[in-house]
Scaffold this active site. Structure first.
Site, PDB file in Angstrom:
ATOM      1  N   TYR A 162       0.841  -1.213   0.000  1.00 48.48           N
ATOM      2  CA  TYR A 162       0.000   0.000   0.000  1.00 48.48           C
ATOM      3  C   TYR A 162       0.872   1.259   0.000  1.00 48.48           C
ATOM      4  CZ  TYR A 162      -3.817   3.150   1.397  1.00 48.48           C
ATOM      5  OH  TYR A 162      -4.752   4.163   1.454  1.00 48.48           O
TER       6      TYR A 162
HETATM    7  N1  LIG Z   1     -10.212   6.034   4.315  1.00 43.81           N
HETATM    8  C1  LIG Z   1      -8.977   6.394   4.612  1.00 43.81           C
HETATM    9  O1  LIG Z   1      -8.608   6.510   5.793  1.00 43.81           O
HETATM   10  C2  LIG Z   1      -7.968   6.672   3.536  1.00 43.81           C
HETATM   11  C3  LIG Z   1      -6.734   7.182   3.921  1.00 43.81           C
HETATM   12  C4  LIG Z   1      -5.787   7.444   2.950  1.00 43.81           C
HETATM   13  C5  LIG Z   1      -6.071   7.206   1.636  1.00 43.81           C
HETATM   14  N2  LIG Z   1      -7.274   6.700   1.271  1.00 43.81           N
HETATM   15  C6  LIG Z   1      -7.501   6.437  -0.152  1.00 43.81           C
HETATM   16  O2  LIG Z   1      -8.719   7.030  -0.551  1.00 43.81           O
HETATM   17  C7  LIG Z   1      -9.231   6.304  -1.675  1.00 43.81           C
HETATM   18  C8  LIG Z   1     -10.711   6.012  -1.399  1.00 43.81           C
HETATM   19  O3  LIG Z   1     -10.763   5.132  -0.288  1.00 43.81           O
HETATM   20  P1  LIG Z   1     -12.020   5.032   0.687  1.00 43.81           P
HETATM   21  O4  LIG Z   1     -11.517   5.187   2.045  1.00 43.81           O
HETATM   22  O5  LIG Z   1     -13.122   5.889   0.187  1.00 43.81           O
HETATM   23  O6  LIG Z   1     -12.333   3.464   0.490  1.00 43.81           O
HETATM   24  P2  LIG Z   1     -13.665   2.658   0.097  1.00 43.81           P
HETATM   25  O7  LIG Z   1     -13.301   1.231   0.260  1.00 43.81           O
HETATM   26  O8  LIG Z   1     -14.830   3.195   0.845  1.00 43.81           O
HETATM   27  O9  LIG Z   1     -13.837   3.013  -1.465  1.00 43.81           O
HETATM   28  C9  LIG Z   1     -12.958   2.520  -2.456  1.00 43.81           C
HETATM   29  C10 LIG Z   1     -13.767   2.210  -3.701  1.00 43.81           C
HETATM   30  O10 LIG Z   1     -12.852   1.761  -4.736  1.00 43.81           O
HETATM   31  C11 LIG Z   1     -13.522   0.751  -5.467  1.00 43.81           C
HETATM   32  N3  LIG Z   1     -12.585  -0.093  -6.186  1.00 43.81           N
HETATM   33  C12 LIG Z   1     -11.716  -1.010  -5.665  1.00 43.81           C
HETATM   34  N4  LIG Z   1     -11.077  -1.632  -6.664  1.00 43.81           N
HETATM   35  C13 LIG Z   1     -11.523  -1.098  -7.834  1.00 43.81           C
HETATM   36  C14 LIG Z   1     -11.231  -1.334  -9.195  1.00 43.81           C
HETATM   37  N5  LIG Z   1     -10.337  -2.262  -9.579  1.00 43.81           N
HETATM   38  N6  LIG Z   1     -11.859  -0.590 -10.126  1.00 43.81           N
HETATM   39  C15 LIG Z   1     -12.777   0.326  -9.772  1.00 43.81           C
HETATM   40  N7  LIG Z   1     -13.103   0.594  -8.492  1.00 43.81           N
HETATM   41  C16 LIG Z   1     -12.483  -0.126  -7.533  1.00 43.81           C
HETATM   42  C17 LIG Z   1     -14.284  -0.039  -4.396  1.00 43.81           C
HETATM   43  O11 LIG Z   1     -15.316  -0.845  -4.957  1.00 43.81           O
HETATM   44  C18 LIG Z   1     -14.789   1.067  -3.500  1.00 43.81           C
HETATM   45  O12 LIG Z   1     -16.078   1.500  -3.894  1.00 43.81           O
HETATM   46  C19 LIG Z   1      -8.353   5.055  -1.825  1.00 43.81           C
HETATM   47  O13 LIG Z   1      -7.411   5.268  -2.850  1.00 43.81           O
HETATM   48  C20 LIG Z   1      -7.660   4.965  -0.487  1.00 43.81           C
HETATM   49  O14 LIG Z   1      -6.404   4.308  -0.580  1.00 43.81           O
HETATM   50  C21 LIG Z   1      -8.237   6.425   2.200  1.00 43.81           C
END
Ligand SMILES: NC(=O)c1ccc[n+]([C@@H]2O[C@H](COP(=O)([O-])OP(=O)(O)OC[C@H]3O[C@@H](n4cnc5c(N)ncnc54)[C@H](O)[C@@H]3O)[C@@H](O)[C@H]2O)c1
Length: 254
Positions: A162
């Site tokens: 990651y």
């Molecule tokens: N939530 C946190 O604390 C956090 C922190 C840092 C970074 N992020 C980043 O923010 C972004 C959004 O994360 P989130 O927290 O909203 O997570 P989440 O799991 O709620 O949403 C992620 C979405 O990505 C979709 N997805 C996964 N694989 C896919 C693919 N191959 N093609 C299309 N869609 C796909 C999933 O179906 C899901 O709907 C991510 O890149 C995550 O790494 C999140």
């Protein structure tokens, strides 16, 4: 005027068309909601078709749900080609699709697990931006926002794949910003820490507790806070930053 009322009154994206990946859940979904509230029409992309339909159902004609796997270059091209003749233009891209991948020491990560995280988080970001940017350049205006993570800088224990993908997204953003400089298209990234989404279910309870303890503001971030920064970076007001990375970590990333 209270800040939330001021935000509700804004129509910054009237006439704009945005493409949001990861639109079915979490930060992507919150970004879709905010963009639509402020006047945008949105192409909502996610691998989860059922939840994407739920998102589109909430917004009616302002959102077109297009189930896409962001690792599939051919599907990305086909899906964009299907939407754009009717939608006419593309102005904004938010790369939100992502997964955490394996939790554990790097030597226990299998090559297949490593490749999957790379494919979605890093290659997916590249593929979507690559396919979309010609349309933004044609407008002479555009915004691309990539969602990285504080893990890019921290390299947290047990999250090697990651962390590597998110450091990659930061580097990719720097290069994309320079490649597109002078076209009117700006590219920036954000590095969230703990935002309350379903993604956190992919982390161990120990990791989550330790991550929360390292946030000086003493709490997780909210979806509204994430959508506020992302949509500002999508707006005309964000005009003198490109290739940059914006912290969203309650002080943890600094
Ligand atoms: N939530 C946190 O604390 C956090 C922190 C840092 C970074 N992020 C980043 O923010 C972004 C959004 O994360 P989130 O927290 O909203 O997570 P989440 O799991 O709620 O949403 C992620 C979405 O990505 C979709 N997805 C996964 N694989 C896919 C693919 N191959 N093609 C299309 N869609 C796909 C999933 O179906 C899901 O709907 C991510 O890149 C995550 O790494 C999140």
């Amino acid at each position: 005027m209270q800040p939330q009322h001021a935000a509700a009154a804004m129509r910054r994206f009237e006439g704009r068309v945005a493409l949001v990946t990861g639109a079915a859940s979490g930060i992507g979904r919150a970004t879709v909601d905010r963009l639509v509230r402020e006047g945008a029409r949105v192409l909502a992309w996610d691998i989860d078709a059922a939840r994407l339909d739920a998102c589109a159902g909430t917004h009616g004609a302002a959102v077109l749900a297009q189930p896409v796997d962001v690792t599939d270059a051919a599907a990305i091209d086909t899906t964009l080609a299907q939407a754009l003749p009717a939608w006419g233009r593309l102005d904004i891209v938010v790369n939100g699709a992502g997964i955490v991948g394996p939790n554990g020491p790097f030597w226990e990560t299998t090559p297949a697990q490593w490749d999957r995280v790379m494919q979605i988080n890093l290659r997916g970001t590249f593929l979507v931006a690559r396919a979309a940017c010609q349309h933004l350049v044609r407008n002479g205006w555009g915004r691309i926002v990539n969602i990285a993570s504080v893990a890019a800088n921290e390299g947290p224990k047990n999250l090697s794949a990651y962390a590597a993908t998110k450091a990659g997204v930061v580097g990719l953003t720097k290069a994309m910003g320079k490649d597109l400089a002078g076209t009117g298209v700006l590219v920036n990234a954000i590095t969230p820490a703990l935002i309350a989404t379903e993604l956190l279910q992919q982390l161990t309870p120990h990791y989550k507790a330790a991550a929360l303890a390292r946030i000086p503001l003493g709490r997780a971030g909210t979806l509204d806070e994430a959508a506020a920064l992302i949509t500002w970076l999508c707006s005309e007001e964000a005009s003198f930053s490109t290739g940059a990375t914006f912290d969203l970590s309650g002080g943890r990333g600094l």
